[in-house]
Every structure is written in C-alpha cells, then in structure tokens.
Design an enzyme around this catalytic site. Structure first.
Site, mmCIF file in Angstrom:
data_model
loop_
_atom_site.group_PDB
_atom_site.id
_atom_site.type_symbol
_atom_site.label_atom_id
_atom_site.label_comp_id
_atom_site.label_asym_id
_atom_site.label_seq_id
_atom_site.Cartn_x
_atom_site.Cartn_y
_atom_site.Cartn_z
ATOM 1 N N HIS A 246 0.875 -1.180 0.000
ATOM 2 C CA HIS A 246 0.000 0.000 0.000
ATOM 3 C C HIS A 246 0.903 1.218 0.000
ATOM 4 O O HIS A 246 1.833 1.311 0.802
ATOM 5 C CB HIS A 246 -0.902 0.012 1.233
ATOM 6 C CG HIS A 246 -2.054 0.959 1.119
ATOM 7 N ND1 HIS A 246 -1.890 2.326 1.060
ATOM 8 C CD2 HIS A 246 -3.393 0.731 1.034
ATOM 9 C CE1 HIS A 246 -3.069 2.907 0.952
ATOM 10 N NE2 HIS A 246 -4.001 1.970 0.936
ATOM 11 N N ASP A 287 -6.874 -5.639 2.300
ATOM 12 C CA ASP A 287 -7.674 -6.519 1.454
ATOM 13 C C ASP A 287 -7.300 -7.983 1.709
ATOM 14 O O ASP A 287 -8.166 -8.860 1.769
ATOM 15 C CB ASP A 287 -7.463 -6.173 -0.024
ATOM 16 C CG ASP A 287 -7.884 -4.752 -0.350
ATOM 17 O OD1 ASP A 287 -8.986 -4.354 0.075
ATOM 18 O OD2 ASP A 287 -7.111 -4.042 -1.012
#
Length: 349
Positions: A246, A287
């Site tokens: 990320h 996720d």
C-alpha cells in the site's frame, strides 16, 4: 572522510525541495495531486502519518482494541447521535445490492444537505447509516458488529468483526470518499452522497479487492506447498498480485497487521504472505486481511465487501458532514489534451 560526498541537513534538503515544487505550474501540481499526490483539500477527520492511521488524532489501531463502530461514528462525526431503529433486509437480496437499492430509493426524495445545521446533519447521517445497515444486515438488533456477525451466521466472530469495522471506518481522501464529498458539495443529500460513495467503492481496485485475494488463494491451491510457484504463474500471465503493498504504508499496512493478529490465519494465507514477501518484497494489506478473515471463519462470499462497505459508510458520512460545513463546491478543471481549439479567425493561441 570521502571528499566526493556532500552532507546537508535534512531540513535544508526539504526546504530546497519545497522551493523547487513551488516553481512548478499550478496545473502540474494539480494534475499530480489527483493520483496519490499532494493533499487536495483540508480535513480534520483522518490521516496516515508515520505509517500509522489516525482518526481525529487518535490511533485507529489502538481504538480498535475496544471501540465499536458506533463509537467511531461519534468521534468522526464530531458529536453525539442517536442510532435509528433497525428494519429487516428484504429476503433474497445480496447485501450490497440491497444497499444500492435502498440508497437510490431514498436519494430520490431526501432533502438537500445544504442549509442543514450540525445537529440536523448528524441526525440525517445516523438515518443514512441506519438505512445502509438495515439493507445489508437487517435480521437482528444490537451493536452494528453484532448485527453483522448475525447476518453472516457467525456470532463467534463478533469481536473480530468489531475490530475490522473500526479499522476500515475511514482512510483519508480515498476514491469513494472523494466521490461522496463531491456529491454533497453540490448540495445533494447525504443519501445521494453515500450512493456516490458506494458506486465508487464497488470497483475491483477499491472496495471489492478482497474478492481477488480469495480468487488468488483458490487459484494457487494446487501450489499449497510452494505458493511462490503459483505467484510466478500469475506474474507470468501479466496479472497483478492482489492483497499486498500500500503506497501509504511503505513498512506495511498497520490495519492488516492488527486484523491478522486478531485471528488464526489459515496456513494457506500464511504461506501466501511469506511467498509474496520473498518474491515481491511486499507485505499484506487490508484486502488480504479481509480475505484471510473470511477464510478463517468460513464466511459467505459476500462477507468482505459487506464488512468493508458498512464500515466505510461511517467515514463517508463524516467527510460529507465536513464538506457541507465548509460550504465549498468541489469543481476541479480538466487539463485539455485534445485537438487544437479553433475559433472564427483560426487556431487560438
């Protein structure tokens, strides 16, 4: 001492870099800001700083240890509110589909957000949150994480779901949050803004990304002992490996770390994480953690998106309240790159 090297104070380097950025045109700066660039509007709601996520200055990971989603709503909405009564979800409807329908029906007749005072806005926000929760969960009363656990048929997962929704409640100016703010900046109702947020959230590069992680885990099942082989096959086919890295967390997504620490991670997911770290140097993001949570508790396929959407609705509403209070219209300009513009006297400069 190596005389070929030059040493500078960090603050001097930062000052020079800022000065160089200041010489760039406003068009270039604005263009770069749209894609993971500089902040584009002020907000007091949440931020990622030093690799940590903060809700109004409070560490979200620490908050997730004890807080409920209702507690987070009170914090992010900057005031107390009264949760509305619940209503059952229509049978036979997927939770996310039911949420779309409920918001669309409501947005068609709700009052404009402009002109409402802070108390009225929080009351309206509570009603919209209740609308989404009822559409997706229905079935039972109680705190939202308990209703969520009941709707998924896993009451034993209630506490870890509480942690998950707290960690997912807000995340700066992500795509769906920006869409919600743009909608209400025109004076549209909070339900219309939530509908805009939900529509943006539904894309595979945002709120439904955990489904791709579950698909990856299933696809490399035959490589359970050597998951790196399965990942190499994915990469060889030109596919992106979902669930890892990320941009806001170069040292690892703290939300994922906190959520994974709260569950018994299935061995297939643990091996997958190790293989991705070895092959890509990337750590799991939220996720991946949502997909692992779903696998650990054998949740229905729709669980990750239901968990995420319910949680993020609280953040959308917080940002919408802030946007309405600002009174500003979000109206960026496009940098035109099409055919030359011509006027009555020929090409224009």
């Amino acid at each position: 001492m190596d005389t070929r090297r030059s040493l500078y104070r960090e603050e001097d380097v930062d000052r020079l870099a800022a000065r160089a950025r200041g010489r760039r045109s406003s068009a270039v700066v604005a263009s770069e800001a749209i894609s993971w660039g500089e902040p584009v509007l002020p907000s007091a709601i949440s931020t990622v700083s030093g690799g940590r996520l903060y809700y109004r200055g409070v560490d979200a990971v620490e908050l997730a240890a004890t807080a409920t989603l209702e507690d987070v709503a009170t914090l992010l909405w900057d005031g107390a509110w009264t949760p509305p009564a619940y209503a059952p979800r229509p049978e036979g409807r997927a939770p996310i589909s039911a949420a779309f329908t409920a918001l669309a029906e409501r947005a068609a007749g709700d009052v404009a957000s402009s002109g409402l005072g802070p108390w009225q806005l929080r009351s309206e926000a509570a009603s919209v949150l209740g609308c989404i929760a009822d559409a997706m969960l229905g079935v039972s009363a109680g705190p939202l994480h308990v209703r969520l656990a009941d709707s998924l048929g896993r009451r034993a997962a209630a506490d870890v779901l509480r942690r998950a929704v707290v960690l997912l409640a807000d995340h700066e100016l992500n795509a769906s949050t920006f869409a919600a703010r743009v909608a209400v900046s025109t004076g549209a109702s909070l339900s219309a803004g939530a509908l805009a947020g939900l529509a943006t959230f539904a894309g595979p590069r945002h709120g439904t990304a955990a489904a791709a992680v579950l698909a990856l885990a299933l696809d490399i099942g035959p490589h359970a002992d050597q998951p790196g082989d399965g990942l190499r096959e994915w990469l060889g086919e030109g596919r992106v490996i979902p669930g890892f890295a990320h941009r806001l967390y170069p040292r690892g997504d703290v939300r994922a770390e906190a959520l994974l620490a709260a569950i018994e991670v299935p061995s297939s997911f643990s091996k997958l994480a190790l293989a991705a770290d070895d092959l890509l140097g990337d750590r799991p993001n939220v996720d991946f953690a949502l997909a692992a949570l779903a696998a650990a508790y054998d949740l229905p396929p729709h669980a990750p998106v239901t968990i995420f959407a319910l949680a993020r609705c609280v953040g959308w509403l917080a940002h919408m309240l802030e946007q309405v209070a600002s009174g500003q219209l979000i109206r960026p300009r496009a940098r035109y790159v099409g055919p030359a513009v011509t006027g009555g006297s020929g090409p224009l400069a």
